[in-house]
Each structure stands twice: as C-alpha cells, then as structure tokens.
Design a protein around this motif. Structure first.
Motif, short mmCIF file in Angstrom:
data_model
loop_
_atom_site.label_atom_id
_atom_site.label_comp_id
_atom_site.label_asym_id
_atom_site.label_seq_id
_atom_site.Cartn_x
_atom_site.Cartn_y
_atom_site.Cartn_z
N PHE A 24 0.83 -1.20 0.00
CA PHE A 24 0.00 0.00 0.00
C PHE A 24 0.86 1.25 0.00
CE2 PHE A 24 -2.68 3.30 1.90
CZ PHE A 24 -3.81 3.20 1.09
N LEU A 27 1.95 1.79 -3.50
CA LEU A 27 0.83 2.28 -4.31
C LEU A 27 0.58 3.75 -4.02
CD1 LEU A 27 -1.65 1.93 -6.17
CD2 LEU A 27 -2.93 1.18 -4.15
N SER A 49 -10.74 -3.57 1.10
CA SER A 49 -9.68 -2.87 0.38
C SER A 49 -10.20 -2.09 -0.82
CB SER A 49 -8.60 -3.86 -0.06
OG SER A 49 -9.16 -4.93 -0.80
N SER A 62 -6.82 0.31 -9.16
CA SER A 62 -5.68 0.40 -8.25
C SER A 62 -5.54 -0.85 -7.38
CB SER A 62 -5.81 1.63 -7.35
OG SER A 62 -5.62 2.82 -8.09
N TRP A 66 -2.07 -2.70 -6.27
CA TRP A 66 -1.77 -3.05 -4.87
C TRP A 66 -1.41 -4.52 -4.75
CZ3 TRP A 66 -5.71 -1.99 -0.30
CH2 TRP A 66 -5.06 -2.19 0.92
N ASN A 69 1.98 -5.16 -6.02
CA ASN A 69 2.96 -4.65 -5.06
C ASN A 69 3.14 -5.62 -3.90
OD1 ASN A 69 3.19 -2.36 -6.62
ND2 ASN A 69 2.00 -1.04 -5.26
#
Length: 204
Positions: A24, A27, A49, A62, A66, A69
């Motif tokens: 996060f 992001l 989320s 997004s 995330w 990531n």
C-alpha cells in the motif's frame, strides 16, 4: 459447544502485515507522489480494500496494482507459529473449519495453496463474493448456512475490530487472535488467545 470455527486470514492464519503495508505504501507513493512511513498506513489492514481505495480517490483498477505490489513482498508472508499443527489437530476432532476474509478470492486461493492450508478448510468466503464485507455479518451468515451450523454454535477467530464487530453482529462467539492483534484491542475483548493451540482447549 462449537460445531464450527471460522477464521480470518490476514493477521490470524498468516502474518501478512508487512507485505500489505509495504504494498500500500508503494501504491500511495506511485499514485500521489508522496512517501510516508510504513506505520502511517495501518488503517488499510483488515477492512474492505476496494472500498478503501475508492473512498481515498485512487484511480480505477488500483486494487490490481496493490496486489502486484504485495506480491513483491511475498517472501515475508508466513503462517503464524502453531497454525498448521493447530488446524490439523482441529480437523482431526471432526469440527468444521472455514475462512471469512476480506481478501479477494484469487489472493485467498494463492496464499492458502502456497502454505498448504487450504485443505483444512471446508468452506470459505471472500471479499468479491459478498455484497457487504466485514464488519457486516454477511460473511459469517454464509459460513453458517453452507456448513448448516447454527450461528450460536460457531466461533470466529480474528485479529481486528472488523472481525470482532462482524462476529457480534452475526451473533456468534468471538476469540481474538492475540498473536496478530494490537495490544489496544486485547483490552476490549473478553476472549483473547495467546497461541493458536489454545483453540483446542475451547472444544474439549
């Protein structure tokens, strides 16, 4: 007393905190061009989320960034000490086990398969399969229905306020996973487990 035990996933079965926070943070930095300390993002743990990203104004899609990531930090994820052995022992008693998580189904399948925990769970319900996520009681109602278990005979184990509120709203018992929970939350819960194997004493 209990016919079924339901579990949260992140912070209860798996130690995923660092990967989620780091994913996060990355992001956030990529989107808003601002870097903040990891500890400032703890609000992203445990909740919905997708709803969080929407409320904060992140661009559409997004959630997939995330997840990518988080995958970069997958090497930091692992089951909490005692989880595999406890799940094995619980399953041998004949009690039904399940998971109610605010992870997406694709995340659930990947992580549970990776750590060979999926076979312990007879039922599971994920974020993208409910109309209202935890702390709404819908996920626990689903587990109760699928397992044909009266909600009053279910125990839900989790590490966040979302989990506690979900269990209370559903009308089932709640046990705090003390190994993954914050110290402040421990003060607000009547049943706090310090180690997963303590679950075995609750079904004797």
């Amino acid at each position: 007393m209990y016919q079924m035990i339901g579990f949260d996933l992140d912070g209860t079965l798996l130690d995923t905190k660092y990967s989620i926070l780091s994913g996060f943070r990355d992001l956030y930095a990529e989107t808003w061009k601002e870097t903040k300390p990891l500890g400032e993002f703890e609000y992203c743990l445990g909740g919905d989320s997708i709803a969080l990203l929407h409320s904060m104004g992140f661009p559409e899609g997004s959630i997939h960034v995330w997840l990518k990531n988080i995958e970069r930090y997958a090497h930091t994820i692992h089951p909490f000490d005692g989880i595999p052995d406890t799940l094995s022992a619980l399953k041998q008693t004949g009690i039904t086990l399940g998971v109610a998580t605010n992870k997406l189904r694709i995340e659930y399948e990947e992580t549970m398969e990776r750590f060979e925990l999926k076979h312990f769970m007879r039922h599971s319900i994920c974020l993208d399969e409910v109309s209202r996520a935890k702390p709404d009681p819908e996920p626990l109602y689903y587990l109760a229905e699928q397992s044909r278990t009266p909600i009053t005979h279910m125990l839900f184990v989790g590490d966040t306020l979302y989990d506690k509120d979900c269990a209370e709203a559903a009308g089932c018992s709640f046990a705090l996973a003390g190994w993954g929970a914050s110290e402040s939350l421990k003060k607000d819960c009547s049943l706090v487990l310090n180690h997963p194997e303590e679950l075995l004493t609750l079904i004797d």
